[in-house]
Design an enzyme around this catalytic site. Structure first.
Site: not given
Lengths: 269, 269
Positions: A9-10, A41-42, A72-74, A151, A183-184
């Site tokens: 993930d980011s 990352y978005g 990570c969805n992005t 975050e 979004c996770t």
């Protein structure tokens, strides 16, 4: 040597997937990579997210995992096909599982989606939903403030509710009966999101649903762990580890308390 | 020519899976076989159920389906490995999806299972649950009266509640927080089961969950239909078709109303 499920993930968002994997599949070993140095990352360009994802997958492959989970969805939205073409093991993203669960949940056929700018811009959920069920109506909303908020570890703070309320206001009054947390990072904010949307709107956590799909796919391929030993999980982050470790320990406390866990900061970037 | 998902059951129970497949995957064509002449399977010997299942699968293979769904818990429990060894397309049963969904749903780790004599005797749910999560505690109860009751079309009758209450009485007071409806006939009785068990016990429908798994597996294998035409479904039953057709039309009314559907009684037995 037990083969692990490698999750990336980011930042800390993918820990919501990890928690569900540990809960739903307690015998599976997890190797996690949070790219905290380059989060979020978005807002980044798709090509950049693809490059980062490829770099992390290459790093994770040295551990000979049995599956790659892009938590990570992005990154799923822009990089999953690229990664699938590069590796020979199953690659699972977080978009299709959430889409499938929303289709199972909805009765009205009207589904809301929230995510980062990158995810919403990619229209990945619309594509996934309509590929399965073309008549679904989708209401999407980018919520760029939420992931960075999580975050920083602020998800339990008093201001969480205000930020969530403001971010979701365009969706209130829309005729949706379920909302995909696309979004996770968002399951960290479930309580506030649920309060804002009200009891009529079912929340679909891509984290829970992805863990469920991981279980289906591992079993169909005969890859479920049959080890009776408790696995030793490994966590990597690319940036400053103090906040990362603190969030991971608090979020995963039921899963990793008193268990040996390996923490590392690799220098891949 | 669009390849179908072939679904089989001892009778009308598998229609609960079909309804969910049609709802969650509206572009997929379904071919259904209900073995109404030899229903119920629950009290039969495992070897006999295996023989019947093999016979029906052989019949369905002439239609060149892309997937076989054994939408009968009894047949899944005793015949799925046999069928997997005989065909080259994916074979999906109804036990693992329900087990996975129960593990996702439970918070206490105590899960109830109801099914036919054959299913409960096989301990297939215990095996599936413990393979994924060894510490799960399982409370099983055979409910031999329920499937025949549904098969006669009596699921909306006033006596339904009484039969359900009597069948479930050994499970009341057990510390379970979810109950697997381990027979595809039971979703017809959801309302009564839910009233008897109360709001604290989540009901897991193997029908809904199997449809969800079918979606996951078709997508992972690149087998989702991309046809934009509405599929023409086909229904076969081995016995007297009047009650079968009546139950199918009433259960699937939202899915097949006004659509062309083919009904046939083949002579395979």
């Amino acid at each position: 040597m037990q083969q692990a499920i490698a999750v990336l993930d980011s930042g800390v968002g993918g820990l919501t997937v990890v928690k569900e994997v540990m809960r739903q599949l307690p015998h599976e070993k997890v190797i996690y990579f949070g790219d905290t140095a380059r989060s979020p990352y978005g807002p980044r360009a798709a090509s950049e997210v693809r490059h980062f994802t490829r770099q992390i997958v290459d790093y994770l492959l040295q551990f000979n995992p049995k599956m790659i989970v892009i938590a990570c969805n992005t990154a799923t939205a822009v990089a999953i096909e690229d990664i699938r073409a590069r590796v020979s093991i199953p690659v699972v993203g977080v978009i299709s599982p959430g889409a499938r669960a929303a289709i199972k949940s909805t009765r009205s056929g009207m589904i809301g989606v929230i995510g980062t700018d990158g995810t919403i811009r990619s229209q990945a959920y619309e594509t996934a939903l309509k590929m399965i069920s073309p008549d679904i109506r989708v209401y999407s909303e980018a919520c760029p403030l939420l992931a960075p908020f999580v975050e920083r570890g602020l998800f339990s703070s008093e201001s969480a509710y205000d930020v969530v309320e403001q971010s979701l206001s365009p969706l209130r009054g829309k005729p949706i009966d379920c909302l995909i947390l696309g979004c996770t990072h968002y399951p960290f904010l479930t309580e506030s999101i649920s309060q804002v949307m009200g009891p009529e709107v079912a929340l679909i956590s891509s984290a829970e649903e992805t863990a469920r799909d991981i279980s289906t796919i591992l079993q169909q391929r005969g890859l479920l762990s049959n080890s009776s030993e408790m696995p030793v999980h490994q966590f990597f982050c690319s940036g400053e580890p103090v906040v990362f470790k603190q969030i991971a320990l608090s979020w995963l406390k039921d899963q990793i308390a008193l268990k040996p866990v390996v923490w590392q900061i690799p220098s891949i970037i």
